[in-house]
Design an enzyme around this catalytic site. Structure first.
Site, mmCIF file in Angstrom:
data_model
loop_
_atom_site.group_PDB
_atom_site.id
_atom_site.type_symbol
_atom_site.label_atom_id
_atom_site.label_comp_id
_atom_site.label_asym_id
_atom_site.label_seq_id
_atom_site.Cartn_x
_atom_site.Cartn_y
_atom_site.Cartn_z
ATOM 1 N N LEU A 192 -54.414 10.763 -39.646
ATOM 2 C CA LEU A 192 -55.781 11.265 -39.749
ATOM 3 C C LEU A 192 -55.876 12.754 -39.446
ATOM 4 O O LEU A 192 -56.818 13.420 -39.873
ATOM 5 C CB LEU A 192 -56.697 10.505 -38.777
ATOM 6 C CG LEU A 192 -56.872 9.017 -39.023
ATOM 7 C CD1 LEU A 192 -57.685 8.392 -37.884
ATOM 8 C CD2 LEU A 192 -57.564 8.765 -40.357
ATOM 9 N N GLY A 193 -54.918 13.263 -38.698
ATOM 10 C CA GLY A 193 -54.966 14.675 -38.334
ATOM 11 C C GLY A 193 -53.696 15.099 -37.635
ATOM 12 O O GLY A 193 -52.908 14.279 -37.171
ATOM 13 N N GLY A 223 -52.147 18.347 -34.978
ATOM 14 C CA GLY A 223 -52.445 19.505 -34.147
ATOM 15 C C GLY A 223 -51.204 20.017 -33.457
ATOM 16 O O GLY A 223 -50.093 19.519 -33.679
ATOM 17 N N ASP A 235 -63.798 14.862 -40.183
ATOM 18 C CA ASP A 235 -64.475 15.748 -39.252
ATOM 19 C C ASP A 235 -65.380 16.753 -39.948
ATOM 20 O O ASP A 235 -65.293 16.983 -41.132
ATOM 21 C CB ASP A 235 -63.474 16.486 -38.363
ATOM 22 C CG ASP A 235 -62.560 17.398 -39.154
ATOM 23 O OD1 ASP A 235 -62.994 17.929 -40.179
ATOM 24 O OD2 ASP A 235 -61.413 17.590 -38.729
#
Length: 245
Positions: free
Chosen positions: A28-29, A31, A105
């Protein structure tokens, strides 16, 4: 069915969560400190977001305190507009946070929408569980209140300032005090160098709300109660979707 993972406070201490309790789906993401994956608990089939944080990165950037604070705060909060942290577990290399799943987001990055379109606040790494004034300066530069830029004591009134910045960015597409350098951004914040470019879709009522939030004196910023009573909010807010802590 509205199932959820086992309550981490009520689980058998001899049987803590582990990666084997989840089926891992698509990412999903991504970082600096790890990744987030769509996941489903095997027993309940409840869909969650599994945030994977690498211990090596936490060690490197000395973020133990910030991560622990985020976990403690988010685990204790129960509110329909705050992203739930159901629990956590770890292995030799990673820490896994079991989070409520929210769809794509929107900027700023700590505001999410769930599958029903409800707003969820996430990321409590810089939050505090106290009404005491603080002197630290942290957060996105464009969102810092004047008292933070000037290293003065600050309290919950910085959140009201942030609401004003947030409203402005949603309506105009960029923060109100954005500048080429950090120094120039800080100068604009301290001077309250606020302007409203011509924008036919932004009403005078919206500009009025923002103007009453982006005030240098924290005590004169619009309170949460008065924000909810403001004509622009009353006119546009869905009363069924508005929840105040």
């Amino acid at each position: 069915m509205d199932k959820k993972p086992r309550d981490p406070d009520a689980r058998d201490p001899e049987k803590p969560f582990s990666l084997a309790d989840f089926e891992i789906g698509r990412p999903l993401g991504k970082g600096k400190f790890g990744r987030v994956y769509l996941a489903r608990e095997v027993k309940s089939h409840f869909v969650v977001a599994l945030k994977v944080i690498f211990k090596e990165q936490i060690e490197k950037y000395k973020l133990h305190h910030q991560l622990r604070r985020e976990m403690e705060i988010q685990t204790s909060l129960r509110h329909p507009n705050i992203l739930r942290l159901f629990g956590w577990f770890d292995d030799d290399e990673r820490i896994f946070l079991i989070l409520e799943y929210a769809h794509g987001d929107i900027k700023p990055e700590n505001l999410l929408l769930d599958h029903k379109g409800r707003l969820k606040i996430a990321d409590f790494g810089w939050s505090v569980q106290s009404s005491n004034k603080r002197k630290t300066m942290c957060g996105t530069l464009d969102y810092l209140a004047p008292e933070m830029v000037e290293h003065r004591d600050h309290d919950h009134a910085v959140d009201n300032w942030t609401l004003g910045i947030l409203c402005y960015e949603f309506l105009y597409g960029n923060p109100p005090f954005e500048a080429e350098s950090q120094k120039d951004t800080f100068k604009r914040i301290v001077k309250i160098d606020l302007s409203f470019p011509p924008q036919p879709n932004v009403s005078a009522e919206a500009r009025n709300l923002i103007s009453q939030l982006l005030v240098k004196d924290p005590s004169k910023r619009l309170s949460l109660t008065k924000i909810m009573q403001h004509p622009w909010i009353v006119k546009n807010a869905d009363p069924k979707g508005v929840c105040l802590i």
